[in-house]
Design a protein around this motif. Sequence first.
Motif, PDB file in Angstrom:
ATOM      1  N   ILE A 242       0.854  -1.186   0.000  1.00  0.00           N
ATOM      2  CA  ILE A 242       0.000   0.000   0.000  1.00  0.00           C
ATOM      3  C   ILE A 242       0.884   1.228   0.000  1.00  0.00           C
ATOM      4  N   HIS A 243       0.521   2.198  -0.817  1.00  0.00           N
ATOM      5  CA  HIS A 243       1.309   3.427  -0.966  1.00  0.00           C
ATOM      6  C   HIS A 243       0.345   4.603  -0.922  1.00  0.00           C
ATOM      7  N   VAL A 244       0.611   5.573  -0.039  1.00  0.00           N
ATOM      8  CA  VAL A 244      -0.245   6.748   0.104  1.00  0.00           C
ATOM      9  C   VAL A 244       0.539   7.981  -0.316  1.00  0.00           C
ATOM     10  N   SER A 245      -0.038   8.777  -1.187  1.00  0.00           N
ATOM     11  CA  SER A 245       0.660   9.957  -1.693  1.00  0.00           C
ATOM     12  C   SER A 245      -0.337  11.081  -1.921  1.00  0.00           C
ATOM     13  N   HIS A 246       0.216  12.264  -2.124  1.00  0.00           N
ATOM     14  CA  HIS A 246      -0.606  13.426  -2.440  1.00  0.00           C
ATOM     15  C   HIS A 246      -0.583  13.668  -3.936  1.00  0.00           C
ATOM     16  N   VAL A 247      -1.722  14.097  -4.478  1.00  0.00           N
ATOM     17  CA  VAL A 247      -1.781  14.482  -5.875  1.00  0.00           C
ATOM     18  C   VAL A 247      -2.666  15.707  -5.983  1.00  0.00           C
ATOM     19  N   LYS A 248      -2.203  16.682  -6.763  1.00  0.00           N
ATOM     20  CA  LYS A 248      -3.002  17.877  -6.972  1.00  0.00           C
ATOM     21  C   LYS A 248      -3.974  17.645  -8.123  1.00  0.00           C
ATOM     22  N   ARG A 249      -4.973  18.471  -8.174  1.00  0.00           N
ATOM     23  CA  ARG A 249      -6.031  18.274  -9.168  1.00  0.00           C
ATOM     24  C   ARG A 249      -5.473  18.231 -10.585  1.00  0.00           C
ATOM     25  N   ARG A 250      -4.537  19.085 -10.874  1.00  0.00           N
ATOM     26  CA  ARG A 250      -4.007  19.133 -12.238  1.00  0.00           C
ATOM     27  C   ARG A 250      -3.160  17.904 -12.567  1.00  0.00           C
ATOM     28  N   ASN A 251      -2.764  17.135 -11.532  1.00  0.00           N
ATOM     29  CA  ASN A 251      -1.923  15.962 -11.757  1.00  0.00           C
ATOM     30  C   ASN A 251      -2.652  14.647 -11.521  1.00  0.00           C
ATOM     31  N   ILE A 252      -3.966  14.688 -11.509  1.00  0.00           N
ATOM     32  CA  ILE A 252      -4.734  13.449 -11.361  1.00  0.00           C
ATOM     33  C   ILE A 252      -4.358  12.496 -12.500  1.00  0.00           C
ATOM     34  N   PRO A 253      -4.084  11.220 -12.215  1.00  0.00           N
ATOM     35  CA  PRO A 253      -3.693  10.289 -13.279  1.00  0.00           C
ATOM     36  C   PRO A 253      -4.750  10.189 -14.372  1.00  0.00           C
ATOM     37  N   ALA A 254      -4.298  10.081 -15.605  1.00  0.00           N
ATOM     38  CA  ALA A 254      -5.222  10.071 -16.741  1.00  0.00           C
ATOM     39  C   ALA A 254      -6.108   8.836 -16.753  1.00  0.00           C
ATOM     40  N   TYR A 255      -5.621   7.721 -16.164  1.00  0.00           N
ATOM     41  CA  TYR A 255      -6.381   6.481 -16.285  1.00  0.00           C
ATOM     42  C   TYR A 255      -7.690   6.493 -15.486  1.00  0.00           C
ATOM     43  N   ILE A 256      -7.874   7.482 -14.622  1.00  0.00           N
ATOM     44  CA  ILE A 256      -9.136   7.520 -13.882  1.00  0.00           C
ATOM     45  C   ILE A 256     -10.253   8.159 -14.706  1.00  0.00           C
ATOM     46  N   PHE A 257      -9.914   8.807 -15.816  1.00  0.00           N
ATOM     47  CA  PHE A 257     -10.918   9.457 -16.642  1.00  0.00           C
ATOM     48  C   PHE A 257     -11.442   8.487 -17.701  1.00  0.00           C
ATOM     49  N   PRO A 258     -12.666   8.680 -18.148  1.00  0.00           N
ATOM     50  CA  PRO A 258     -13.223   7.797 -19.178  1.00  0.00           C
ATOM     51  C   PRO A 258     -12.337   7.728 -20.406  1.00  0.00           C
ATOM     52  N   GLY A 259     -12.035   6.520 -20.827  1.00  0.00           N
ATOM     53  CA  GLY A 259     -11.185   6.327 -21.986  1.00  0.00           C
ATOM     54  C   GLY A 259      -9.726   6.621 -21.734  1.00  0.00           C
ATOM     55  N   GLY A 260      -9.371   6.925 -20.488  1.00  0.00           N
ATOM     56  CA  GLY A 260      -7.983   7.230 -20.160  1.00  0.00           C
ATOM     57  C   GLY A 260      -7.506   8.558 -20.702  1.00  0.00           C
ATOM     58  N   VAL A 261      -8.432   9.452 -21.051  1.00  0.00           N
ATOM     59  CA  VAL A 261      -8.078  10.753 -21.625  1.00  0.00           C
ATOM     60  C   VAL A 261      -8.443  11.850 -20.638  1.00  0.00           C
ATOM     61  N   ARG A 262      -7.459  12.636 -20.256  1.00  0.00           N
ATOM     62  CA  ARG A 262      -7.697  13.724 -19.321  1.00  0.00           C
ATOM     63  C   ARG A 262      -8.443  14.857 -20.018  1.00  0.00           C
ATOM     64  N   PRO A 263      -9.526  15.352 -19.417  1.00  0.00           N
ATOM     65  CA  PRO A 263     -10.238  16.477 -20.033  1.00  0.00           C
ATOM     66  C   PRO A 263      -9.319  17.682 -20.152  1.00  0.00           C
ATOM     67  N   SER A 264      -9.409  18.370 -21.298  1.00  0.00           N
ATOM     68  CA  SER A 264      -8.564  19.541 -21.514  1.00  0.00           C
ATOM     69  C   SER A 264      -9.038  20.730 -20.708  1.00  0.00           C
ATOM     70  N   GLY A 265     -10.285  20.717 -20.272  1.00  0.00           N
ATOM     71  CA  GLY A 265     -10.830  21.826 -19.508  1.00  0.00           C
ATOM     72  C   GLY A 265     -11.942  21.332 -18.613  1.00  0.00           C
ATOM     73  N   PRO A 266     -12.747  22.238 -18.081  1.00  0.00           N
ATOM     74  CA  PRO A 266     -13.859  21.853 -17.217  1.00  0.00           C
ATOM     75  C   PRO A 266     -14.848  20.979 -17.966  1.00  0.00           C
ATOM     76  N   SER A 267     -15.677  20.271 -17.213  1.00  0.00           N
ATOM     77  CA  SER A 267     -16.683  19.412 -17.812  1.00  0.00           C
ATOM     78  C   SER A 267     -17.575  20.216 -18.747  1.00  0.00           C
ATOM     79  N   LYS A 268     -17.865  19.627 -19.893  1.00  0.00           N
ATOM     80  CA  LYS A 268     -18.747  20.295 -20.846  1.00  0.00           C
ATOM     81  C   LYS A 268     -20.174  20.256 -20.330  1.00  0.00           C
ATOM     82  N   VAL A 269     -20.867  21.348 -20.511  1.00  0.00           N
ATOM     83  CA  VAL A 269     -22.261  21.416 -20.122  1.00  0.00           C
ATOM     84  C   VAL A 269     -23.057  21.987 -21.274  1.00  0.00           C
ATOM     85  N   THR A 270     -24.292  21.616 -21.340  1.00  0.00           N
ATOM     86  CA  THR A 270     -25.153  22.057 -22.432  1.00  0.00           C
ATOM     87  C   THR A 270     -25.757  23.409 -22.121  1.00  0.00           C
ATOM     88  N   ALA A 271     -26.501  23.911 -23.090  1.00  0.00           N
ATOM     89  CA  ALA A 271     -27.186  25.186 -22.865  1.00  0.00           C
ATOM     90  C   ALA A 271     -28.154  25.071 -21.694  1.00  0.00           C
TER      91      ALA A 271
END
Length: 749
Positions: free
Chosen positions: A473-502
């Motif tokens: 077990i390994h415990v570490s700190h990660v800042k929001r901008r450094n969240i690992p890409a594999y936790i995002f859908p498709g392994g792709v980090r969003p380039s910006g905030p979540s998209k929202v519709t009108a």
Amino acid sequence: MGIPGLSDQNNGQQRLGITEPISLAGPTEDDLIKTRELEKYLQGVGLYESQEEAVGREEVLGRLDQIVKIWVKNISRGKGFNEQLVQEANAKIFTFGSYRLGVHGPGADIDTLCVGPRHASRDEDFFGELRKMLSEMQEVTELHPVPDAHVPVMKFKFNGVSVDLLYARLALWVIPEDLDISQESILQNVDEQTVLSLNGCRVTDQVLRLVPNIQTFRTTLRCMRFWAKRRGVYSNVAGFLGGINLALLVARICQLYPNALPNMLVSRFFRVYTQWRWPNPVMLCAIEEGSLGLPVWDPRRNPKDRYHLMPIITPAYPCMNSTYNVTSSTLRVMSDEFQRGSEICEAMEASKADWNALFEPYPFFESYKNYLQIDITAENADDLRQWKGWVESRLRQLTLKIERHTYGMLQCHPHPGEFSDKSRPFHHCYFMGLQRKQGVPVNEGEQFDIRLTVEEFKHSVNAYTLWKPGMDIHVSHVKRRNIPAYIFPGGVRPSGPSKVTAENKQSSKLRASGHGQAEKSQGGKGVAVGADDVKKRRRSEDDMDNSSKNSKSPVSLPPPSREVNEDMTPITWDESEVNSIDGQKSKKLCLTSPGEIPPGDSGTNGSVASNQPVNPILAATDISSSKEEEKLAIEKIMSGPYDAHQAFPEEPEELEDDTQYRNQVKDTAGSLKNITESLALKPAVAEEPVVCVETTCSTSLCSNEGSEELESAELTAPLLTVPPAPAPLKKPLIRLNFTSLVKAADKSS
């Protein structure tokens, strides 16, 4: 003896619950329309299993019942019983949980209970002979017995259907086929594991008896389970709400509004629990002492019950608190979500939002600037499955320890799920968002130290009795901008905030206009945060980070958040940077953070619903002017025998196992002084709270600012002393250095 919580009304009809209903109003035409919309929505998102899958589950349960009957006859014969007794020997399968309640979805587990006779032991026969039988069957895969669990369980898949099988050993030589396990006498002369195993079935059956309309209850519960999963508050083990907790909460709303349809019940769910003064308990029926002397939940007599923050009491004897895992941090998160749900339901009543807004996923990885990442690995799939189950059962300890050792000043928001890095074999990881407690004044140079807290947590996890080489077990700190890409859908980090519709933006505008004044008066958290809000938030964070380094003037904070404490103390949003705690190489990172915008809600998908006709005669009994009456009724409900129940700020019974390790920490403190003396740290100059952390990072990612040198007492005091009262004026430090701590511990040992 009748069913507890069932009494007669003046009109001869039976009412359910320990109080009178809040409203007997029936559905309006608008309720009928919106309920149909809700049912269609739930079907559209795939919450109902197909007929083929339903038949498959029934076949699995039938086969499982046959298997346990063969098993009990085999062990009876093996114990020397004569043939007549062998033929009379019997075992029986019961279901409970979501399947028994009728709210399970596609691919869900079936919670099952095997009830056996007194001569069929748990260890030798159930986890021995029955496990062997199942392991030799081709239909059974992924067999995983967990005999050491709080409630021992055997997990496996049968023809692809996931099954959790518990065992109850009754004090009967023969199990009748028409056995009624709801009777109190079934608990006579049985062990604690059997009482706990029977509890699931007994509670489930009692819930179904205590709701006025089972079908309405099921639709509402299905909706609330979906909401809790989408908003990240569905996980009993993480300190949120599990299936039975939600079932009890929904059942109580059904009792309070016995003639309402799901549309209204969902709205009242949020309205009631937003106003609920925890730790007042939620109960479907009166708590009965019973005749067997088993302990029941009672904070007046049981000291441990006084530490429960959000009691939701099971209705079957012996009545227990089903939410003992809730911490102050997770209660804060759930209180925010209740408030948000209430605001959206009010918007829906005004035809300014729809069901999409309520079920908008919670943007966990956009809501905090700082996270703890807990990685676990093992050498093979079986070891990882065992290690994963153990670590998950201990993660709540980390939240408790951080709350306790920082006197509640630092709050954790655990993510209820796990993630896997496919590039790493046999790996899982978990995340916790970190923020300063809201409403607490920030002192100059204030810091928190949780290095020893994390080390203490790791020590308790590594004490796993079935530990094998490779389990790590390994415990570490990660800042929001450094969240690992594999936790995002498709392994792709969003380039910006979540998209929202009108429609999302429209919902955000709704907050600002339709609910703006109400939020100012309540300090409320809003319905959603649109794309523009997220961009402004990030720009403001960057601006504040830069300005705090060049100025001593304090930075203005966002408006106060709504109240969540029982004493109704206003809470303001304020969060400081918190940094790393665990790594191979350690370099100091010193930051002056002006604060964090509160965990926000990404934009909703709510579209404006068309105005629906309302029957004025039906609606007259429950119009908006009755909200004050409802509030008074809720207050009356909470003025029962437990109104004076005040939860204590800590749960020492959960941390008793730390005593031995704390003695080791005392020995480590001396070595820590040598480590800290070697640090060349500059005094901080910012008036905002300084968070200095020693973390694993590349040189280019590290800041050069420093802080004062720390005495060893500053490093160890939060772990070695227990506060006699709520948070003192001077709070401990958050200073994280995992590697140096490990080295110091090794030297001291």
